[in-house]
Design a protein around this motif. Structure first.
Motif, PDB file in Angstrom:
ATOM      1  N   ARG A  62      -8.978  -4.463   0.840  1.00  0.00           N
ATOM      2  CA  ARG A  62      -8.900  -3.127   0.232  1.00  0.00           C
ATOM      3  C   ARG A  62      -9.608  -2.096   1.117  1.00  0.00           C
ATOM      4  O   ARG A  62      -9.109  -0.988   1.329  1.00  0.00           O
ATOM      5  N   SER A  63     -10.750  -2.474   1.649  1.00  0.00           N
ATOM      6  CA  SER A  63     -11.496  -1.566   2.522  1.00  0.00           C
ATOM      7  C   SER A  63     -10.717  -1.278   3.802  1.00  0.00           C
ATOM      8  O   SER A  63     -10.674  -0.131   4.273  1.00  0.00           O
ATOM      9  N   ASP A  90      -3.571   3.704   0.104  1.00  0.00           N
ATOM     10  CA  ASP A  90      -4.112   3.178  -1.151  1.00  0.00           C
ATOM     11  C   ASP A  90      -3.559   1.780  -1.383  1.00  0.00           C
ATOM     12  O   ASP A  90      -2.335   1.590  -1.385  1.00  0.00           O
ATOM     13  N   PRO A  91      -4.397   0.764  -1.592  1.00  0.00           N
ATOM     14  CA  PRO A  91      -3.902  -0.575  -1.909  1.00  0.00           C
ATOM     15  C   PRO A  91      -3.023  -0.532  -3.161  1.00  0.00           C
ATOM     16  O   PRO A  91      -3.309   0.208  -4.100  1.00  0.00           O
ATOM     17  N   ALA A 137       0.832  -1.204   0.000  1.00  0.00           N
ATOM     18  CA  ALA A 137       0.000   0.000   0.000  1.00  0.00           C
ATOM     19  C   ALA A 137       0.861   1.246   0.000  1.00  0.00           C
ATOM     20  O   ALA A 137       2.063   1.193   0.302  1.00  0.00           O
ATOM     21  N   ILE A 190      -4.688  -8.402  -1.761  1.00  0.00           N
ATOM     22  CA  ILE A 190      -4.846  -6.953  -1.950  1.00  0.00           C
ATOM     23  C   ILE A 190      -6.033  -6.656  -2.860  1.00  0.00           C
ATOM     24  O   ILE A 190      -6.686  -5.615  -2.731  1.00  0.00           O
ATOM     25  N   ALA A 191      -6.335  -7.577  -3.765  1.00  0.00           N
ATOM     26  CA  ALA A 191      -7.471  -7.382  -4.674  1.00  0.00           C
ATOM     27  C   ALA A 191      -8.808  -7.687  -4.012  1.00  0.00           C
ATOM     28  O   ALA A 191      -9.863  -7.332  -4.545  1.00  0.00           O
ATOM     29  N   THR A 221      -7.781   1.033   3.031  1.00  0.00           N
ATOM     30  CA  THR A 221      -8.281   2.395   2.803  1.00  0.00           C
ATOM     31  C   THR A 221      -8.624   3.086   4.115  1.00  0.00           C
ATOM     32  O   THR A 221      -8.407   4.296   4.266  1.00  0.00           O
TER      33      THR A 221
END
Length: 322
Positions: free
Chosen positions: A281-282, A290-291, A121, A275-276, A285
């Motif tokens: 990801r949430s 940012d991932p 990230a 990460i996807a 964030t």
């Protein structure tokens, strides 16, 4: 060659592929070391990543904190570990870019002692001022600072930290004068910012969130390529009129140098899939980051670019490596 020697060579040839194959890894628990204290952004990130790794690899992934010397002690321990994929490092810009730029010697080589696995990230820093100052945006801050000449200062948790070098970069980019005041911790710097002893300062967005909620500090801009969803109304410094000001910090995963390529590739694939995933990801964030993701080679290139950038900032600021 006698029969015993022949059997020894043949046995070694049969075993070698098994050691290097990613599909046989891992066969036991993995240690994920964080070279910073518990509770910080890197520690939280490591625990999120460890959970996903454990689910995908079918083995426990234990997080261990080994803080000290700005991350250098923990990073050095991983550099000395066996290159078998069972001791990994989750660290940041501090250990692989800033330390290389600010320290005249290190107990590891940031380029040669590690095998980069993946960039996890990009973290954000924010430019802060005291709410009591009445400053509403970057343009008014710059005007005020220029009107005061050299009578400006900014704080950080020490020489060579991200907050310090962000301040030096801002000073040059905005064409203002100010003096760096190092503190023993960011909380002390924040208190002096609130009290009016500091003109401004940079802090990580995730650390600043709690202070911003109190209302005594105002975030003027984000030091990255784009805004962060946790502070959606705060513009980037580029948007605020400071061209090219991109000072994002990275979180990444490394193994000791010499770790077999198939193991690195396996870990890279597992981490990219993690990460996807929407849940990770949430969570990333929510940490004002940012991932990222991508190949190991792309991560290595990112580190090299970052190291060159910080070395130039240090040279421009006239900071002598320790």
């Amino acid at each position: 060659m006698d029969r015993r020697q022949l059997l020894k060579v043949a046995g070694g040839a049969l075993l070698a592929p098994a050691v290097a194959r990613g599909d046989t890894y891992p066969g036991r628990p993995i240690l994920l070391q964080v070279p910073f204290p518990p509770g910080g952004a890197a520690d939280v990130m490591a625990r999120l990543v460890a959970r996903k790794m454990s689910e995908a690899l079918g083995q426990p992934v234990a997080v261990e904190n080994k803080p000290g010397a700005g991350g250098i002690i923990g990073a050095a321990a991983v550099a000395r570990a066996a290159p078998d994929g069972y001791t990994l490092l989750l660290s940041t810009t501090s250990t692989h870019s800033l330390a290389a730029a600010i320290k005249s010697s290190l107990p590891y080589d940031p380029e040669k002692s590690f095998a980069p696995i993946v960039e996890i990230a990009n973290g954000k820093s924010v430019l802060l001022v005291s709410s009591a100052s009445g400053i509403q945006d970057v343009a008014s801050l710059v005007r005020l600072m220029k009107s005061r000449g050299a009578d400006n200062n900014f704080g950080s948790a020490g020489v060579g930290t991200l907050a310090h070098l962000n301040g030096e970069a801002f000073k040059r980019a905005a064409g203002v004068e100010m003096t760096h005041i190092p503190y023993k911790g960011m909380s002390l710097a924040v208190q002096d910012l609130i009290g009016g002893q500091l003109t401004m300062m940079f802090d990580s967005a995730v650390s600043a969130l709690a202070v911003l909620k109190g209302g005594r500090v105002r975030a003027l801009a984000v030091a990255g390529r784009k805004r962060t969803p946790v502070l959606p109304d705060v513009p980037t410094l580029i948007e605020a009129g400071v061209p090219g000001f991109d000072m994002e910090a990275y979180f990444g995963l490394w193994a000791p140098a010499g770790t077999p390529a198939p193991v690195v590739e396996r870990l890279n694939g597992v981490l990219n899939a993690a990460i996807a995933s929407p849940d990770l990801r949430s969570e990333i964030t929510s940490l004002a980051a940012d991932p990222a993701g991508g190949t190991s080679a792309a991560f290595a290139e990112r580190i090299a670019r970052d190291r060159r950038k910080w070395k130039q900032i240090i040279a421009d600021a006239g900071i002598t490596p320790e």
